[in-house]
Design an enzyme around this catalytic site. Sequence first.
Site, PDB file in Angstrom:
ATOM      1  N   ILE A   1     -11.202  27.043  16.871  1.00 23.31           N
ATOM      2  CA  ILE A   1     -10.092  25.627  17.032  1.00 23.31           C
ATOM      3  C   ILE A   1      -8.677  26.604  16.772  1.00 23.31           C
ATOM      4  O   ILE A   1      -7.166  26.350  17.445  1.00 23.31           O
ATOM      5  CB  ILE A   1      -9.506  24.949  15.581  1.00 23.31           C
ATOM      6  N   GLU A   2      -8.725  27.498  15.808  1.00 27.13           N
ATOM      7  CA  GLU A   2      -7.318  27.979  15.621  1.00 27.13           C
ATOM      8  C   GLU A   2      -6.767  28.796  16.526  1.00 27.13           C
ATOM      9  O   GLU A   2      -5.583  28.446  17.386  1.00 27.13           O
ATOM     10  CB  GLU A   2      -7.508  28.588  14.161  1.00 27.13           C
ATOM     11  N   SER A   3      -7.416  29.675  17.483  1.00 29.60           N
ATOM     12  CA  SER A   3      -6.867  30.593  17.982  1.00 29.60           C
ATOM     13  C   SER A   3      -8.180  30.959  19.605  1.00 29.60           C
ATOM     14  O   SER A   3      -7.987  31.568  20.078  1.00 29.60           O
ATOM     15  CB  SER A   3      -7.224  32.240  17.389  1.00 29.60           C
TER      16      SER A   3
ATOM     17  N   TYR B   1      -7.903  17.994  13.446  1.00 26.96           N
ATOM     18  CA  TYR B   1      -8.228  19.229  12.976  1.00 26.96           C
ATOM     19  C   TYR B   1      -9.283  18.943  12.332  1.00 26.96           C
ATOM     20  O   TYR B   1     -10.636  20.305  12.893  1.00 26.96           O
ATOM     21  CB  TYR B   1      -7.216  19.695  12.001  1.00 26.96           C
TER      22      TYR B   1
ATOM     23  N   LEU C   1     -13.626  28.170  12.077  1.00 26.23           N
ATOM     24  CA  LEU C   1     -12.309  27.963  12.288  1.00 26.23           C
ATOM     25  C   LEU C   1     -11.047  28.866  13.011  1.00 26.23           C
ATOM     26  O   LEU C   1      -9.848  27.679  14.211  1.00 26.23           O
ATOM     27  CB  LEU C   1     -11.818  28.494  10.752  1.00 26.23           C
TER      28      LEU C   1
END
Length: 465
Positions: free
Chosen positions: A196-198, A299, A193
């Site tokens: 893909i978030e940061s 996502y 996660l």
Amino acid sequence: MKRILLLLLTATLTLQTAEAADGLFNRKKKERKRKRKTEQVEPVKVTAEPQPITASTEGVTEADTVKVEAVNDITLNLTAEQADSLVAAWHEFRQEIKYEEFFRQFILADTVIIEGTDSTAIARKDALYRERLGHLASPIPLAYNGVVRALITRYVETYPDTMGRILGLSKYYFPMIEDKLLAADLPIELRALPIIESALQTNAVSRAGAVGLWQFMPSTGKSYGLEINSLVDERRDPIRATEAAIRFMKDLYRIYGDWTLAIAAYNCGPGNVNKAIARSGGNTFWNIYDYLPRETRGYMPAFIAATYAFNYHREHQIKPIESPIPLAVDTIQVRRVMHLQQVASTIDVDIETLRLLNPQYRKDIIPATTKPYTLVLPQRRINDYLAHETEIMAKDSLYLKEFLNPVNLEKSRQEKSIVYHRIKRGETLGGIARKYRVTVKQLMRWNNIKNAARIREGQRLRIEK
């Protein structure tokens, strides 16, 4: 350099240990010989008052005793700094070994390389990617389709250097994230996660104002116990933010009982997922796909693609790029207000490294007025810090003139950051609230709005973060 230092330190330790053991063995051998000589004496005739027989101490000097005690010293005559360096080198070595062992033991490697963009090549890639994902046993369904293929291509073909940097950073962040996921009994694959978030950047900031590895909005971060003010932003703290993200994911999974829906809700919020379920009648991500916000539709495919790219980067000839963050670190509890420059100007650690290890301190200030805060340092500098702690603390007046007054410090800590949003045609308060991850009631209170339906294009909204 790390490998050279490791070899030198290992060789030094091995040599010292061998020499110590060899010396001890030789001394014990001589003592046994002397003992046998003293025992091979004429038989003693028993008299009325037998005299006790004692082993001879001839040839044993005080220096011999001192040497034996020195060998029993577990420090092997290393200084505190040398011991820190040895521990750091060992830790870095173990991290590298564990990283490589994971892919050797748990990833079914192959040497298949498929080139080309024609329909035949794409069909072969589809078959290969689907098979590889199938080998990753996970409680999270890792479906494969054209959307996932396109995102895998971005990670392993279009932006391999970005993936290389992510792999380098993963050596520092993933062991901690994996430990906390396992302790919480959550799937270890959730480590993807923050990719893909940061892209594993603690200082990443989205257009909407989400921050950190796990991209928390201020309201969500605070609701899960993160401290967020002008001096400290724990959304940037990898440990505290990971703990908050795990609590958030647990809550989402309790709601849906399905990891694909929980992951989607992490991105767009439970409200949007609930509406998509109601409109579609579906109960998995792919069933409600067409009813989700556009960003969230990509996502879950991005999560699957990031999982694939991390596990199979070697099959695409992607190598980790060395991270500037030291792998071996330790912590110090700070109980006084301190500026990171106090440390950087005293011991051999630069300010950029301190910022990388302590990204939560927004102005390089640790505001330890009413409670202790954690300072992360390279393992090699822990004893150096302890040896110079008095000198470091004595520099507070040099770097903290405006903050030494506790009143000023507390005021700065309690300040809130403000952003403004200009309303565009067709926008609603509900949509704006979702964008910034706040509530409609908060927007109305901050902007003195009495009726949520009575907003106009061009109106400027105040949003507290």
